[in-house]
Design an enzyme around this catalytic site. Structure first.
Site, mmCIF file in Angstrom:
data_model
loop_
_atom_site.group_PDB
_atom_site.id
_atom_site.type_symbol
_atom_site.label_atom_id
_atom_site.label_comp_id
_atom_site.label_asym_id
_atom_site.label_seq_id
_atom_site.Cartn_x
_atom_site.Cartn_y
_atom_site.Cartn_z
ATOM 1 N N ASP A 30 0.837 -1.210 0.000
ATOM 2 C CA ASP A 30 0.000 0.000 0.000
ATOM 3 C C ASP A 30 0.871 1.259 0.000
ATOM 4 O O ASP A 30 1.986 1.257 0.518
ATOM 5 C CB ASP A 30 -0.912 -0.022 1.238
ATOM 6 C CG ASP A 30 -2.046 0.986 1.117
ATOM 7 O OD1 ASP A 30 -2.427 1.344 -0.019
ATOM 8 O OD2 ASP A 30 -2.547 1.424 2.167
ATOM 9 N N ASN A 78 -11.154 -2.721 -4.991
ATOM 10 C CA ASN A 78 -10.450 -1.699 -5.779
ATOM 11 C C ASN A 78 -11.177 -1.357 -7.095
ATOM 12 O O ASN A 78 -10.873 -0.347 -7.726
ATOM 13 C CB ASN A 78 -8.999 -2.110 -6.051
ATOM 14 C CG ASN A 78 -8.102 -2.011 -4.830
ATOM 15 O OD1 ASN A 78 -7.147 -2.769 -4.680
ATOM 16 N ND2 ASN A 78 -8.380 -1.071 -3.924
HETATM 17 C C1 IPE Z 1 -5.343 -2.643 -0.004
HETATM 18 O O1 IPE Z 1 -5.074 -1.292 -0.146
HETATM 19 C C2 IPE Z 1 -5.335 -3.330 -1.341
HETATM 20 C C3 IPE Z 1 -4.049 -3.416 -2.016
HETATM 21 C C4 IPE Z 1 -2.901 -2.996 -1.567
HETATM 22 C C5 IPE Z 1 -4.073 -4.073 -3.280
HETATM 23 P P1 IPE Z 1 -6.238 -0.222 -0.259
HETATM 24 O O2 IPE Z 1 -5.571 1.094 -0.431
HETATM 25 O O3 IPE Z 1 -7.224 -0.629 -1.294
HETATM 26 O O4 IPE Z 1 -6.939 -0.336 1.160
HETATM 27 P P2 IPE Z 1 -7.798 0.724 1.984
HETATM 28 O O5 IPE Z 1 -8.829 1.289 1.044
HETATM 29 O O6 IPE Z 1 -6.847 1.771 2.466
HETATM 30 O O7 IPE Z 1 -8.374 -0.057 3.124
HETATM 31 C C1 IPE Z 2 -1.836 0.208 -3.301
HETATM 32 O O1 IPE Z 2 -1.556 1.561 -3.356
HETATM 33 C C2 IPE Z 2 -2.044 -0.375 -4.685
HETATM 34 C C3 IPE Z 2 -3.453 -0.712 -4.974
HETATM 35 C C4 IPE Z 2 -4.441 -0.703 -4.113
HETATM 36 C C5 IPE Z 2 -3.753 -1.084 -6.333
HETATM 37 P P1 IPE Z 2 -2.720 2.640 -3.306
HETATM 38 O O2 IPE Z 2 -3.172 2.918 -4.686
HETATM 39 O O3 IPE Z 2 -3.799 2.207 -2.382
HETATM 40 O O4 IPE Z 2 -1.950 3.890 -2.717
HETATM 41 P P2 IPE Z 2 -2.483 4.908 -1.623
HETATM 42 O O5 IPE Z 2 -2.905 4.128 -0.443
HETATM 43 O O6 IPE Z 2 -3.629 5.651 -2.247
HETATM 44 O O7 IPE Z 2 -1.316 5.785 -1.347
HETATM 45 MG MG MG Z 3 -4.126 2.464 -0.405
#
Ligand code: IPE
Ligand code: IPE
Ligand code: MG
Length: 256
Positions: A30, A78
């Site tokens: 993340d 997502n």
């Molecule tokens: C979790 O991250 C999913 C992945 C890293 C693929 P998210 O960014 O989607 O999670 P939340 O929304 O902060 O819980």
């Molecule tokens: C995790 O990074 C990757 C996916 C969930 C695909 P994020 O896209 O959630 O990055 P942040 O949390 O917004 O920084």
């Molecule tokens: Mg994230």
């Protein structure tokens, strides 16, 4: 207590105890979006840097003796992101497979994709099938990419299999369900790492992480490297895994 709070991204040098290497590490990668934002770049740039970070660290995990590395790349939830981000991520997976597959295959990485394949494009499914096929004899490290994966989906699809097979209620037990879940080929994760500072599971491996050791770091995923891995392993080595018993893992290791 400190191990459960946010760990600083700073290096914690490994100590002797760090010899206790987790067999299976699960990672919520993340922080890609914030990493890009801090550079005034579009979120896609962060996702791309995230793929590069993953390719960089796989060998490091393998060199430490980790047998299974399972990474959360795209959750069931997502899809709720803006359409351009979702399509960008789908395109990035295709580009990344063609860019890195030969290297990963040559490095001895066995690749599996875990998750619901129904909703992804035919093109993507074919790319994954190909990645799984050409790496299936590799044994150095097992990389599982959780894509369109949700812990709740996983439990539900295993239950559906039980119903479809006409299982009687008394035939359904934890072992049966585990055997039909997406990670049936691997032991449960020993260590669960989440980068990006959030302290939640976000519907990753809900069933399989019942006794995983949790490690949270502020480090954003594209910055994850050797220093953060060492910090996570050092914290893991200090944990006392009791699995509900009163015996500490060190005393059981000594056979007492
Ligand atoms: C979790 O991250 C999913 C992945 C890293 C693929 P998210 O960014 O989607 O999670 P939340 O929304 O902060 O819980
Ligand atoms: C995790 O990074 C990757 C996916 C969930 C695909 P994020 O896209 O959630 O990055 P942040 O949390 O917004 O920084
Ligand atoms: Mg994230």
């Amino acid at each position: 207590m400190s191990d459960l709070s946010l760990a600083p991204a700073a290096v914690q040098p490994p100590n002797d105890a760090a010899a206790a290497v987790p067999r299976h590490v699960a990672v919520v990668m993340d922080g890609n979006g914030r990493w890009a934002k801090s550079r005034y770049m579009p979120r896609y740039f962060g996702h791309k840097a995230g793929v590069d970070a993953l390719v960089r660290v796989i060998n490091t995990f393998a060199d430490r003796g980790v047998e299974y590395l399972t990474v959360f790349a795209f959750s069931s939830e997502n899809w709720k992101r803006p359409a351009d981000e979702v399509s960008g991520l789908m395109g990035l997976v295709l580009v990344s497979v063609s860019k890195y597959l030969t290297k990963l295959a040559g490095d001895g990485v066995r690749i599996r994709i875990v998750g619901d394949r129904e909703a992804v494009s035919e093109k993507l499914r074919k790319a994954w099938d190909h990645a799984e096929e050409i790496t299936k004899h590799n044994t150095r490290i097992n990389l599982s990419v959780a894509f369109n994966y949700g812990g709740r989906w996983d439990v539900m699809q295993a239950c559906r299999q039980a119903l479809a097979e006409g299982l009687a209620p008394e035939q359904l037990d934890e072992a049966w369900l585990s055997s039909r879940m997406a990670m049936a080929f691997a032991p449960d994760p020993d260590l669960f790492i989440r980068t990006g500072g959030e302290m939640r599971i976000s519907n990753f491996l809900l069933w399989q992480t019942a006794y995983s050791e949790l490690f949270f770091t502020e480090c954003l995923w594209p910055d994850f490297g050797l220093a953060e891995m060492d910090a996570a392993f050092a914290a893991y080595a200090r944990r006392d895994r009791r699995f509900g018993t009163l015996r500490s893992s060190s005393s059981s290791a000594e056979g007492s």
